[in-house]
Write a protein that holds these residues in place. Structure first.
Motif, PDB file in Angstrom:
ATOM      1  N   ASN A 120      28.792  33.683  13.910  1.00 16.40           N
ATOM      2  CA  ASN A 120      30.243  33.411  14.780  1.00 16.40           C
ATOM      3  C   ASN A 120      32.064  33.264  14.334  1.00 16.40           C
ATOM      4  O   ASN A 120      31.955  32.990  12.929  1.00 16.40           O
ATOM      5  CB  ASN A 120      29.987  32.197  15.249  1.00 16.40           C
ATOM      6  N   GLU A 121      32.698  34.698  13.851  1.00 13.46           N
ATOM      7  CA  GLU A 121      33.635  34.921  13.652  1.00 13.46           C
ATOM      8  C   GLU A 121      34.591  34.599  14.416  1.00 13.46           C
ATOM      9  O   GLU A 121      35.092  35.845  15.375  1.00 13.46           O
ATOM     10  CB  GLU A 121      33.312  35.811  12.862  1.00 13.46           C
ATOM     11  N   ASP A 230      24.745  33.416  25.804  1.00 14.73           N
ATOM     12  CA  ASP A 230      23.895  33.542  24.697  1.00 14.73           C
ATOM     13  C   ASP A 230      22.313  33.837  24.993  1.00 14.73           C
ATOM     14  O   ASP A 230      21.591  32.855  25.751  1.00 14.73           O
ATOM     15  CB  ASP A 230      24.024  32.961  23.100  1.00 14.73           C
ATOM     16  N   ASP A 278      20.003  35.887  28.915  1.00 15.41           N
ATOM     17  CA  ASP A 278      20.379  37.522  28.698  1.00 15.41           C
ATOM     18  C   ASP A 278      21.228  37.615  29.661  1.00 15.41           C
ATOM     19  O   ASP A 278      22.007  37.437  30.667  1.00 15.41           O
ATOM     20  CB  ASP A 278      19.750  38.545  29.140  1.00 15.41           C
TER      21      ASP A 278
HETATM   22  C1  SAM Z   1      26.693  38.994  15.728  1.00 15.59           C
HETATM   23  S1  SAM Z   1      26.743  37.844  16.801  1.00 15.59           S
HETATM   24  C2  SAM Z   1      28.293  37.573  17.144  1.00 15.59           C
HETATM   25  C3  SAM Z   1      28.547  36.161  17.703  1.00 15.59           C
HETATM   26  C4  SAM Z   1      29.613  36.533  18.208  1.00 15.59           C
HETATM   27  N1  SAM Z   1      29.752  37.479  19.673  1.00 15.59           N
HETATM   28  C5  SAM Z   1      31.003  37.230  17.460  1.00 15.59           C
HETATM   29  O1  SAM Z   1      31.512  37.284  17.486  1.00 15.59           O
HETATM   30  O2  SAM Z   1      31.296  35.862  16.547  1.00 15.59           O
HETATM   31  C6  SAM Z   1      25.849  38.518  17.990  1.00 15.59           C
HETATM   32  C7  SAM Z   1      25.005  37.036  18.856  1.00 15.59           C
HETATM   33  O3  SAM Z   1      24.448  37.428  20.617  1.00 15.59           O
HETATM   34  C8  SAM Z   1      23.641  37.087  21.318  1.00 15.59           C
HETATM   35  N2  SAM Z   1      23.072  38.198  21.717  1.00 15.59           N
HETATM   36  C9  SAM Z   1      22.142  39.084  21.532  1.00 15.59           C
HETATM   37  N3  SAM Z   1      21.288  39.453  22.476  1.00 15.59           N
HETATM   38  C10 SAM Z   1      21.744  38.732  23.553  1.00 15.59           C
HETATM   39  C11 SAM Z   1      21.562  39.124  25.151  1.00 15.59           C
HETATM   40  N4  SAM Z   1      20.395  40.935  25.508  1.00 15.59           N
HETATM   41  N5  SAM Z   1      22.144  38.493  25.755  1.00 15.59           N
HETATM   42  C12 SAM Z   1      22.995  37.236  25.007  1.00 15.59           C
HETATM   43  N6  SAM Z   1      23.276  37.612  24.680  1.00 15.59           N
HETATM   44  C13 SAM Z   1      22.873  38.027  23.169  1.00 15.59           C
HETATM   45  C14 SAM Z   1      23.295  36.721  20.056  1.00 15.59           C
HETATM   46  O4  SAM Z   1      21.939  35.510  19.757  1.00 15.59           O
HETATM   47  C15 SAM Z   1      24.083  36.397  19.263  1.00 15.59           C
HETATM   48  O5  SAM Z   1      24.298  35.367  19.210  1.00 15.59           O
END
Ligand code: SAM
Length: 382
Positions: A120-121, A230, A278
């Protein structure tokens, strides 16, 4: 394996995961190649420790054999490295890391199989802020924010962080000395959250370049409502979740760790509404809960790689419906290889692929706006 599947398997931004490499390193016979690529191409510029560990694993047939027993998406380099550090592995030579893995293999496996890369950035708010400010100003209303794929929700606080945008010189570096410092200062735009005491919020640094489509904001837009979705929202009041977020920051990136901790402290004061599920299943219902008198913006960073083509199409359709019915805005901040354009292509027309490699493409309401550093460190206007 398609680039998209590869990116999803790696599960994070290009910088964080060694995605977008274009190699076939994710195939069953290619796990060693995957680690070698990560260790020689993706990691060296950011973490010498991870580079050495990944190269060490790549040459360690016995360890590769063990990693190959995990499901494919669990074999990504960042996951085992973060799991080991979560469990206490110290920065050091590969041989010590290998001993640590031997001593803790059952626990490492458990973490790898139960967790995923959810970096998480908060820094990404820097590349979103100009668009958010422009939307709020154009609508003459404060913002209601929904982040899909929010992890712990740290990017939902763009109004609580400080910013330092430094414009790049058109004709190269300034050199050194007092004149250079003054010149750099003249190109710097600083913003601070209203009423906050300096030192209590992270300051996000962002180098801007290219023809700026609009002046950088004079003030940070007001956010009146924020929520995220999420699959597995991380709980900032759960010490294990916080430790996992810290372990996902690469070892030598102390400034990111510091920024993460400051952002966590802010979010812990008043955690955002985070819905588990989702994004395609939850978005419409959540959007219906946003205050009608605010400008609604749905945004996402480093998320679309997790969705297959059908999931991304469904999401695009939902965004089109929300735009038509609710005037909702859409900010997409993703690796360019997973951004599907309205015409079905997945790269920006007339753009050299190399210019985007390792960086994100920022789309505002479907239109390419900028190339962004994957952690928010730069913004190159298109
Ligand atoms: C790499 S992290 C990025 C987190 C945040 N967006 C950031 O920029 O710091 C990707 C996130 O997307 C979530 N994710 C992936 N597929 C998803 C879905 N179909 N529905 C909801 N969340 C999802 C993952 O659980 C994860 O927490």
């Amino acid at each position: 394996m398609s680039p998209t599947e590869h990116a999803a398997a790696a599960g994070d931004s290009a910088t964080d995961s060694g995605t977008d490499s274009g190699t076939d390193s994710g195939t069953d016979s290619g796990t060693a190649q995957w680690y070698r690529h990560f260790g020689t191409v993706d990691a060296p510029g950011s973490s010498p420790c991870y580079a050495a560990w990944a190269v060490g694993i790549a040459g360690d047939a016995e360890l590769i054999r063990r990693i190959d027993q995990w499901p494919h998406k669990k074999r990504q380099p960042l996951l085992i490295l973060a799991a080991a550090r979560f469990l206490g592995a110290q920065v050091g030579p590969y041989r010590e890391f290998r001993t640590f893995l031997d001593d803790h293999w059952a626990e490492v496996s458990e973490i790898v199989l139960s967790r995923s890369t959810q970096t998480n950035e908060a820094g990404r708010c820097a590349t979103l802020l100009p668009s958010l400010a422009q939307i709020s100003a154009a609508e003459g209303r404060p913002l209601a924010l929904i982040e899909v794929g929010a992890s712990a929700g740290l990017a939902l606080f763009p109004d609580r962080y400080g910013y330092e945008f430094v414009g790049a010189r058109a004709d190269g570096p300034d050199g050194s000395g007092a004149g250079a410092a003054e010149a750099a200062e003249a190109r710097t735009t600083r913003l601070a959250p209203a009423g906050a005491t300096p030192g209590t919020f992270p300051v996000l640094h962002c180098l801007t370049s290219g023809p700026v489509p609009l002046p950088l904001p004079a003030k940070i837009p007001k956010v009146v409502w924020r929520a995220g979705i999420d699959l597995n929202p991380l709980d900032l009041h759960n010490p294990d979740d916080v430790a996992w977020l810290e372990a996902l920051v690469w070892p030598e990136q102390e400034f990111r760790l510091e920024r993460l901790r400051q952002a966590i402290a802010i979010a812990q004061e008043r955690p955002p509404l985070l819905v588990a599920g989702d994004l395609n299943d939850q978005l419409l219902e959540l959007a219906g809960r946003a205050p009608a008198d605010a400008a609604l913006v749905v945004f996402h960073s480093a998320v679309m790689a997790y969705l297959d083509a059908g999931g991304r199409s469904r999401f695009r359709r939902t965004m089109e419906d929300l735009a038509a019915e609710r005037g909702c805005h859409w900010l997409s901040n993703e690796g360019h290889s997973v951004v599907t354009q309205a015409d079905g292509s997945n790269v920006v027309p007339e753009m050299d692929d190399a210019r985007l490699r390792g960086r994100f493409l920022l789309l505002q309401d479907g239109q390419p706006a900028a190339i962004a550093g994957p952690h928010g460190q730069s913004l190159e206007w298109l």
